[in-house]
Design a protein around this motif. Structure first.
Motif, PDB file in Angstrom:
ATOM      1  N   CYS A   1       1.124  -1.298  -0.312  1.00  0.00           N
ATOM      2  CA  CYS A   1      -0.038  -0.125  -0.140  1.00  0.00           C
ATOM      3  C   CYS A   1       0.668   1.411  -0.108  1.00  0.00           C
ATOM      4  N   ILE A   2       0.599   2.043  -0.622  1.00  0.00           N
ATOM      5  CA  ILE A   2       0.970   3.044  -0.879  1.00  0.00           C
ATOM      6  C   ILE A   2       0.588   4.555  -0.245  1.00  0.00           C
ATOM      7  N   ALA A   3      -0.850   4.275   0.119  1.00  0.00           N
ATOM      8  CA  ALA A   3      -1.966   5.489   0.324  1.00  0.00           C
ATOM      9  C   ALA A   3      -1.343   6.504   1.484  1.00  0.00           C
ATOM     10  N   THR A   4      -2.222   7.491   1.178  1.00  0.00           N
ATOM     11  CA  THR A   4      -1.670   8.681   2.623  1.00  0.00           C
ATOM     12  C   THR A   4      -3.160   8.708   3.287  1.00  0.00           C
ATOM     13  N   HIS A   5      -2.374   9.454   4.581  1.00  0.00           N
ATOM     14  CA  HIS A   5      -3.504   9.636   5.627  1.00  0.00           C
ATOM     15  C   HIS A   5      -4.746  11.090   5.014  1.00  0.00           C
ATOM     16  N   PRO A   6      -5.585  11.433   5.331  1.00  0.00           N
ATOM     17  CA  PRO A   6      -5.637  12.427   4.722  1.00  0.00           C
ATOM     18  C   PRO A   6      -5.562  13.790   5.463  1.00  0.00           C
ATOM     19  N   SER A   7      -6.192  13.647   6.914  1.00  0.00           N
ATOM     20  CA  SER A   7      -6.198  14.515   7.787  1.00  0.00           C
ATOM     21  C   SER A   7      -5.024  15.642   8.018  1.00  0.00           C
ATOM     22  N   ASP A   8      -6.121  16.647   7.730  1.00  0.00           N
ATOM     23  CA  ASP A   8      -5.031  17.452   8.087  1.00  0.00           C
ATOM     24  C   ASP A   8      -4.171  18.238   9.583  1.00  0.00           C
ATOM     25  N   MET A   9      -5.844  18.214  10.680  1.00  0.00           N
ATOM     26  CA  MET A   9      -6.016  17.826  11.866  1.00  0.00           C
ATOM     27  C   MET A   9      -4.994  17.583  12.213  1.00  0.00           C
ATOM     28  N   ALA A  10      -5.026  15.832  11.952  1.00  0.00           N
ATOM     29  CA  ALA A  10      -4.107  15.158  12.192  1.00  0.00           C
ATOM     30  C   ALA A  10      -2.628  15.687  12.389  1.00  0.00           C
ATOM     31  N   VAL A  11      -2.568  15.972  11.756  1.00  0.00           N
ATOM     32  CA  VAL A  11      -0.926  16.457  11.841  1.00  0.00           C
ATOM     33  C   VAL A  11      -0.488  17.764  12.093  1.00  0.00           C
ATOM     34  N   ALA A  12      -1.206  18.324  12.596  1.00  0.00           N
ATOM     35  CA  ALA A  12      -1.103  19.592  13.956  1.00  0.00           C
ATOM     36  C   ALA A  12      -1.304  18.696  15.221  1.00  0.00           C
ATOM     37  N   MET A  13      -2.012  17.678  15.533  1.00  0.00           N
ATOM     38  CA  MET A  13      -1.590  17.005  16.152  1.00  0.00           C
ATOM     39  C   MET A  13      -0.611  15.947  16.748  1.00  0.00           C
ATOM     40  N   ARG A  14       0.256  16.070  15.836  1.00  0.00           N
ATOM     41  CA  ARG A  14       1.466  15.350  15.765  1.00  0.00           C
ATOM     42  C   ARG A  14       2.883  16.158  16.561  1.00  0.00           C
ATOM     43  N   VAL A  15       2.402  17.041  15.530  1.00  0.00           N
ATOM     44  CA  VAL A  15       3.572  18.352  16.147  1.00  0.00           C
ATOM     45  C   VAL A  15       3.291  18.703  16.846  1.00  0.00           C
ATOM     46  N   LEU A  16       1.673  18.807  17.680  1.00  0.00           N
ATOM     47  CA  LEU A  16       1.597  19.561  19.372  1.00  0.00           C
ATOM     48  C   LEU A  16       2.080  18.199  20.057  1.00  0.00           C
TER      49      LEU A  16
ATOM     50  N   ARG B   1      -1.130   3.257  12.267  1.00  0.00           N
ATOM     51  CA  ARG B   1      -0.464   2.494  11.741  1.00  0.00           C
ATOM     52  C   ARG B   1       0.266   2.520  10.596  1.00  0.00           C
ATOM     53  N   LEU B   2       1.791   1.834  10.478  1.00  0.00           N
ATOM     54  CA  LEU B   2       2.473   1.991   8.383  1.00  0.00           C
ATOM     55  C   LEU B   2       1.498   0.634   8.185  1.00  0.00           C
ATOM     56  N   PRO B   3       1.223   1.054   6.965  1.00  0.00           N
ATOM     57  CA  PRO B   3       0.492  -0.424   6.475  1.00  0.00           C
ATOM     58  C   PRO B   3       1.424  -1.465   6.461  1.00  0.00           C
ATOM     59  N   GLY B   4       3.017  -1.930   6.291  1.00  0.00           N
ATOM     60  CA  GLY B   4       3.169  -2.826   6.224  1.00  0.00           C
ATOM     61  C   GLY B   4       2.944  -4.111   5.414  1.00  0.00           C
ATOM     62  N   ASP B   5       1.796  -5.099   6.162  1.00  0.00           N
ATOM     63  CA  ASP B   5       1.568  -6.005   5.161  1.00  0.00           C
ATOM     64  C   ASP B   5       0.095  -6.706   5.429  1.00  0.00           C
ATOM     65  N   THR B   6      -0.277  -5.254   6.297  1.00  0.00           N
ATOM     66  CA  THR B   6      -1.655  -5.575   7.184  1.00  0.00           C
ATOM     67  C   THR B   6      -1.920  -3.561   6.108  1.00  0.00           C
ATOM     68  N   PRO B   7      -2.076  -3.264   5.222  1.00  0.00           N
ATOM     69  CA  PRO B   7      -2.657  -2.267   5.244  1.00  0.00           C
ATOM     70  C   PRO B   7      -4.072  -1.737   5.634  1.00  0.00           C
ATOM     71  N   GLU B   8      -5.116  -2.544   5.585  1.00  0.00           N
ATOM     72  CA  GLU B   8      -6.238  -2.749   5.991  1.00  0.00           C
ATOM     73  C   GLU B   8      -6.319  -1.771   7.282  1.00  0.00           C
ATOM     74  N   GLN B   9      -5.593  -2.672   8.355  1.00  0.00           N
ATOM     75  CA  GLN B   9      -5.584  -1.387   9.589  1.00  0.00           C
ATOM     76  C   GLN B   9      -5.124  -0.231   9.784  1.00  0.00           C
ATOM     77  N   ASP B  10      -5.768   0.721  10.017  1.00  0.00           N
ATOM     78  CA  ASP B  10      -5.584   2.634   9.970  1.00  0.00           C
ATOM     79  C   ASP B  10      -4.892   2.668  11.170  1.00  0.00           C
ATOM     80  N   SER B  11      -5.385   1.964  12.233  1.00  0.00           N
ATOM     81  CA  SER B  11      -4.775   2.153  13.730  1.00  0.00           C
ATOM     82  C   SER B  11      -4.594   1.257  14.006  1.00  0.00           C
ATOM     83  N   VAL B  12      -4.308   1.669  16.189  1.00  0.00           N
ATOM     84  CA  VAL B  12      -3.965   0.477  16.677  1.00  0.00           C
ATOM     85  C   VAL B  12      -5.061   0.121  17.734  1.00  0.00           C
ATOM     86  N   LEU B  13      -6.388   0.607  17.518  1.00  0.00           N
ATOM     87  CA  LEU B  13      -7.503   0.611  17.966  1.00  0.00           C
ATOM     88  C   LEU B  13      -7.969  -0.849  17.901  1.00  0.00           C
TER      89      LEU B  13
END
Length: 316
Positions: free
Chosen positions: A159-174, A197-209
């Motif tokens: 997978c080479i998809a990107t995460h689309p959130s703008d808010m999350a980028v600001a949350m990360r820097v904070l 999460r990074l995609p690795g071999d399981t890109p269907e898992q977007d987060s650690v929830l």
């Protein structure tokens, strides 16, 4: 859209229990992403749990001078909050750069973090996509694929998809922290750096929830001060996702923090790159994008990211 059952939850704990009781359940609040995915039958939940009645729509101050942002706080309200604008202005700037006013009125803090990629192959059910259908393949990496909008770092062969959130980028820097509750009533505090999460071999898992786990709040540490900015480069002036975005916090002595959007499956930040900030944009990007694997179509993002950061630094 496929048929589904529906219920309203009155607490986060009840919502999490309901999710655990229905295999394939989804939480819904604003629904600005989920409903689109349901119409396309990319998401096919058998049960929807409406969490709008759980009372998680408040912004409160924490004992250490930070803010606790309820999961249901709408993006418009968060961006306009005087405390956010004064102490965490990079977050306001990132929020108002996203989507449209109408969508920000409905979109929630938790939903923004959990929105799914806008990779065109994820949305095209006629094309193979490992994120949508594990094991199907990645059309974005096939010969002649359109990859201009897609990731250059943190990606994988799956997978080479990107995460689309703008808010999350600001949350990360904070250095925000995501708070959750599980169906068993246990709570977790997950640093935003570890949440996606990074995609690795399981890109269907977007987060650690975990299954049934629900976001209840996002906590911001006490303000770090400095000059804060968010710069989003996109194909049109509004209602477009980032080709590259830069969240910057810069202190008077030249030190600071940098996070990127539009380049990776999660908001992208590295401590070793932050340390290079006094040495300029080129030094930061040499560290931040070390190991990048761009396609021929999106290799320009490396130069674009450097120039976007350089422009912010030049503003002082």
């Amino acid at each position: 859209m496929r048929a589904f059952s529906y219920e309203k939850a009155t607490s986060a704990e009840a919502a999490a229990r309901a999710a655990a009781a229905h295999d394939g359940a989804r939480f819904i609040a604003g629904g600005t992403n989920l409903l689109d995915l349901m119409k396309l039958e990319i998401e096919t939940p058998v049960h929807l749990i409406d969490v709008n009645g759980t009372g998680l729509d408040q912004i409160t101050e924490t004992a250490d001078g930070g803010l606790r942002i309820g999961a249901l706080v709408r993006n418009t309200a968060l961006a306009a909050d005087p405390r956010v604008r004064a102490g965490w202005p990079v977050l306001t700037r990132a929020l108002v750069a996203g989507a449209s006013g109408q969508l920000r009125n409905k979109a929630t803090t938790a939903g923004n973090l959990l929105q799914r990629t806008r990779c065109p192959y994820f949305y095209d059910t006629a094309q193979p996509c490992n994120k949508r259908s594990p094991g199907a393949g990645c059309a974005a990496q096939s010969a002649g694929a359109f990859s201009r909008q897609l990731g250059i770092i943190g990606i994988s062969d799956a997978c080479i998809a990107t995460h689309p959130s703008d808010m999350a980028v600001a949350m990360r820097v904070l250095d925000a922290v995501v708070e959750t509750v599980t169906p068993e009533g246990e709570t977790r505090a997950i640093p935003i750096a570890d949440f996606h999460r990074l995609p690795g071999d399981t890109p269907e898992q977007d987060s650690v929830l975990r299954p049934g786990e629900m976001i209840t709040a996002v906590t911001l540490p006490a303000p770090v001060g400095g000059a804060q900015a968010y710069h989003k480069v996109r194909d049109r002036a509004s209602y477009a996702f980032a080709l590259v975005s830069v969240a910057l916090i810069r202190q008077p002595d030249g030190t600071g923090r940098v996070a990127l959007g539009g380049v990776a499956p999660k908001p992208w930040r590295r401590a070793e790159a932050d340390a290079e900030l006094p040495n300029g944009a080129a030094a930061v990007m040499a560290r931040l994008l070390d190991g990048a694997r761009p396609t021929d179509e999106n290799a320009f993002k490396i130069t674009l990211a450097e120039r976007a950061l350089a422009a912010l630094l030049a503003e002082g």
